[in-house]
Design a protein around this motif. Structure first.
Motif, PDB file in Angstrom:
ATOM      1  N   ASP A  98       0.831  -1.218   0.000  1.00  0.00           N
ATOM      2  CA  ASP A  98       0.000   0.000   0.000  1.00  0.00           C
ATOM      3  C   ASP A  98       0.862   1.264   0.000  1.00  0.00           C
ATOM      4  OD1 ASP A  98      -2.338  -1.437  -0.065  1.00  0.00           O
ATOM      5  OD2 ASP A  98      -2.609  -1.452   2.123  1.00  0.00           O
ATOM      6  N   GLN A  99       1.972   1.251   0.724  1.00  0.00           N
ATOM      7  CA  GLN A  99       2.868   2.413   0.733  1.00  0.00           C
ATOM      8  C   GLN A  99       3.457   2.683  -0.656  1.00  0.00           C
ATOM      9  OE1 GLN A  99       5.768   1.593   3.768  1.00  0.00           O
ATOM     10  NE2 GLN A  99       4.323   1.915   5.456  1.00  0.00           N
ATOM     11  N   ARG A 100       3.842   1.604  -1.346  1.00  0.00           N
ATOM     12  CA  ARG A 100       4.377   1.811  -2.705  1.00  0.00           C
ATOM     13  C   ARG A 100       3.279   2.288  -3.655  1.00  0.00           C
ATOM     14  NH1 ARG A 100       8.825   0.906  -5.530  1.00  0.00           N
ATOM     15  NH2 ARG A 100       9.851  -0.013  -3.711  1.00  0.00           N
ATOM     16  N   LEU A 101       2.086   1.766  -3.506  1.00  0.00           N
ATOM     17  CA  LEU A 101       0.983   2.200  -4.368  1.00  0.00           C
ATOM     18  C   LEU A 101       0.634   3.658  -4.134  1.00  0.00           C
ATOM     19  CD1 LEU A 101      -1.414  -0.889  -4.142  1.00  0.00           C
ATOM     20  CD2 LEU A 101      -0.009  -0.203  -6.094  1.00  0.00           C
ATOM     21  N   ALA A 102       0.845   4.149  -2.928  1.00  0.00           N
ATOM     22  CA  ALA A 102       0.526   5.552  -2.628  1.00  0.00           C
ATOM     23  C   ALA A 102       1.375   6.520  -3.442  1.00  0.00           C
ATOM     24  CB  ALA A 102       0.717   5.826  -1.134  1.00  0.00           C
ATOM     25  N   ALA A 103       2.578   6.061  -3.883  1.00  0.00           N
ATOM     26  CA  ALA A 103       3.437   6.922  -4.692  1.00  0.00           C
ATOM     27  C   ALA A 103       2.954   7.020  -6.133  1.00  0.00           C
ATOM     28  CB  ALA A 103       4.878   6.400  -4.661  1.00  0.00           C
TER      29      ALA A 103
END
Length: 637
Positions: A98-103
């Motif tokens: 989810d953190q990578r998708l937020a970028a």
């Protein structure tokens, strides 16, 4: 319709260089744009690979949870203790994803959509803990979620544009499929072993999964590097892999037995080691892909920077060359223009002044010598222009010398002629004065007076010639003379003096050396006023003593002059125009101009109050004598 024209050489050269420079800039821009596109694509590929690696980390955790859940639902409670840590690992991998998708990397939308398959994960976990879910439910849920995540992770990696990266990605996908098949085989058989034997569709499903795994493993060497192929071979030759292969054969051979001769713990341990080894080989392939994508991105960045630098250097170089070429032409031309301006404004006027001011015995060619020009290092064409400019200056100086010689000879001739005429007229006046003293007949005496008046006018004309050629008046008075006598002397030198009315003449004494020239100046102005007036009108004369000098006004009542005519006449009366370039009918103006400059007087024409012209003469105070005597001047015609 006006045609657009470029008038300066600088702008023409700039236009000439604009086309190739513009073409160079366009080509450089296209190359730079291509490199920018390649850099951007390499960056997107790198971001997609990184997203795929992170997604596969979650897939690996879900695969572990799937196998343990299948074993638990198959009836082996020993897997419950391990299930908690695997669920925590899957949740942590989900947060990392989810953190990578937020970028917002490329392909993020597809992975987010695939994550919706895990919406019922919490519900399934609860049902697995309570035993209300079946083994088929768990395997189907996890397999669908894993398949969706894997497809989404690799969806944007179909065509990278680089053969090595494409081969690495193909290898990664084959390893991912093989790992998923091995993990699914682990979970499926783990559930079967926990249940004791194959039930229903367990056996066909197991056979199909085994076939998919073997096919994926066979696909890897076709695109993998030698290092990845060796690593895969090593992973398939480990004791755990050999045990997995033996247990697979035992399971396939005993598909109809009531109880398989393999324990769930042994299978799980060996199969998990194999899956972990395959996962490690896949991680290495993923790192290879990521390194290749990052390398392509770095190479594209270097190429982009190099192209931008070359484009800027080319543009700056073209601009510098254009500026240098322009300056190499415009600077010498500007220097020639400045030199021409210096010749026109200072050198030639100074040479003409030296020529005109040369003494009678001075060599005019020596006086007219021009300084040698300094033009170092000029192009041949510009040197030719400079030489032509020198010839032009030489021609101008030669013409000035010739004109000066002509003026000098003309002036000497006119001066000699004027002096002879003045001497003859003076002798004639003396002879007439003697006749007037001895004659008693009134009629004859009147005729003698008329001849005397004509001779006086002839003497003024002869003296006008001397004034125009710069000769001083030969008549001088040793003592000051009253201004009334000076004005009457002026009247005696005009033809129609009877039409002149003296309105007012203040008492003042004029220096004797200036008497003849002042009387001459006033006579010329009065003569012009009489000529400009109708025969039946008078010309009025006013003479007033002022704080700054002595003012004489000559007022006529003629038709007057236009504003432009007054301006040109005042230029002549101020001595700013040579009689050699003027009209022969205006010689009186040029005589007044020469006399005004010599006396330091101010002469000006202005419109009269009603009509006509008023000529004012302001004699400087330096011309007036300090001692004064009363001068009575009445009204006379």
């Amino acid at each position: 319709m006006r045609t657009f024209r470029i008038r300066t050489i600088r702008h023409r050269l700039a236009l000439l260089l604009a086309l190739p420079t513009g073409a160079l800039v366009v080509l450089a821009s296209l190359g730079t744009a291509g490199q920018a596109a390649r850099y951007s694509e390499a960056g997107r590929s790198s971001d997609r690979v990184a997203l795929a690696v992170t997604t596969e980390s979650l897939v690996h955790q879900l695969q572990l949870e799937r196998g343990l859940t299948a074993g638990l639902l198959g009836g082996d409670e020993s897997f419950r203790a391990q299930l908690g840590s695997r669920r925590a690992g899957a949740d942590q991998a989900r947060r990392t994803l989810d953190q990578r998708l937020a970028a917002g990397p490329p392909g993020a939308d597809a992975v987010r959509s695939a994550l919706s398959g895990l919406a019922r994960l919490a519900e399934l976990r609860g049902r697995a803990d309570t035993g209300t879910a079946t083994r088929a439910d768990a395997l189907g849920f996890f397999t669908d979620a894993i398949t969706g995540l894997t497809s989404a992770a690799f969806a944007g990696l179909g065509a990278s544009g680089d053969d090595r990266l494409q081969a690495s990605l193909t290898t990664l996908r084959a390893l991912t499929d093989a790992t998923e098949a091995a993990a699914l085989e682990r979970g499926t058989l783990n559930g079967v072993l926990a249940a004791g034997s194959f039930k229903g569709a367990d056996y066909p499903s197991f056979v199909r999964i085994t076939a998919v795994k073997n096919a994926a493993l066979a696909q890897v060497p076709r695109t993998a590097t030698a290092a990845r192929t060796s690593a895969l071979d090593a992973a398939l030759r480990t004791p755990a892999a050999v045990s997995v292969a033996g247990m697979e054969q035992q399971a396939l051979a005993g598909f109809a037995a009531d109880r398989l001769p393999v324990t769930p713990a042994d299978w799980w341990r060996a199969a998990s080691t194999l899956v972990d080894d395959l996962q490690q080989v896949g991680a290495q392939a993923a790192q290879e892909s990521l390194d290749r994508a990052d390398g392509l991105r770095s190479a594209a960045l270097r190429s982009l920077v190099l192209d931008v630098a070359l484009a800027l250097a080319a543009a700056l170089g073209a601009g510098a060359l254009g500026l240098a070429a322009t300056r190499s032409v415009t600077r010498p031309l500007a220097a020639l223009a400045a030199e021409a301006g210096r010749l026109a404004d200072r050198v030639l006027p100074d040479a003409v002044a030296r020529i005109q001011g040369a003494g009678p015995d001075q060599d005019l060619a020596e006086a007219a010598a021009l300084p040698a020009p300094e033009r170092p290092g000029r192009a041949a064409e510009l040197a030719e222009v400079g030489a032509a400019l020198d010839r032009l200056a030489g021609t101008a100086v030669r013409l000035a010398v010739e004109q000066s010689v002509l003026e000098r000879n003309s002036t000497r001739s006119l001066a000699g002629l004027g002096r002879r005429n003045q001497a003859l007229v003076t002798r004639q006046l003396g002879f007439l004065s003697g006749l007037e003293r001895t004659e008693h007949d009134p009629g004859v005496l009147a005729n003698l007076f008329e001849l005397d008046h004509l001779a006086t006018r002839m003497r003024r004309n002869a003296e006008s010639v001397l004034v125009l050629v710069g000769e001083p008046s030969p008549r001088r008075w040793a003592r000051p003379v009253g201004m009334g006598d000076v004005v009457r002397a002026a009247l005696g030198e005009v033809e129609d003096y009877r039409r002149v009315v003296l309105r007012q003449v203040d008492e003042a004494l004029l220096d004797g050396g200036a008497v003849a020239e002042v009387a001459h100046l006033l006579a010329e102005l009065i003569e012009n006023a009489l000529a400009a007036s109708a025969p039946d009108t008078d010309v009025e004369v006013f003479a007033r003593l002022t704080a700054t000098g002595y003012l004489v006004a000559v007022v006529d009542h003629g038709t007057g002059l236009t504003e432009a005519g007054l301006e040109r006449a005042n230029a002549r009366l101020a001595g700013r125009e040579s009689f050699l370039v003027g009209s022969s009918g205006l010689l009186g103006h040029y005589v007044v101009g020469r006399l005004s400059v010599r006396l330091g007087a101010e002469v000006r024409l202005t419109p009269s109050p009603v009509h006509g012209v008023t000529a004012t003469v302001l004699l400087p105070g330096a011309l007036l004598a300090r001692e004064a005597r009363p001068t009575l001047v009445g009204e006379a015609r």
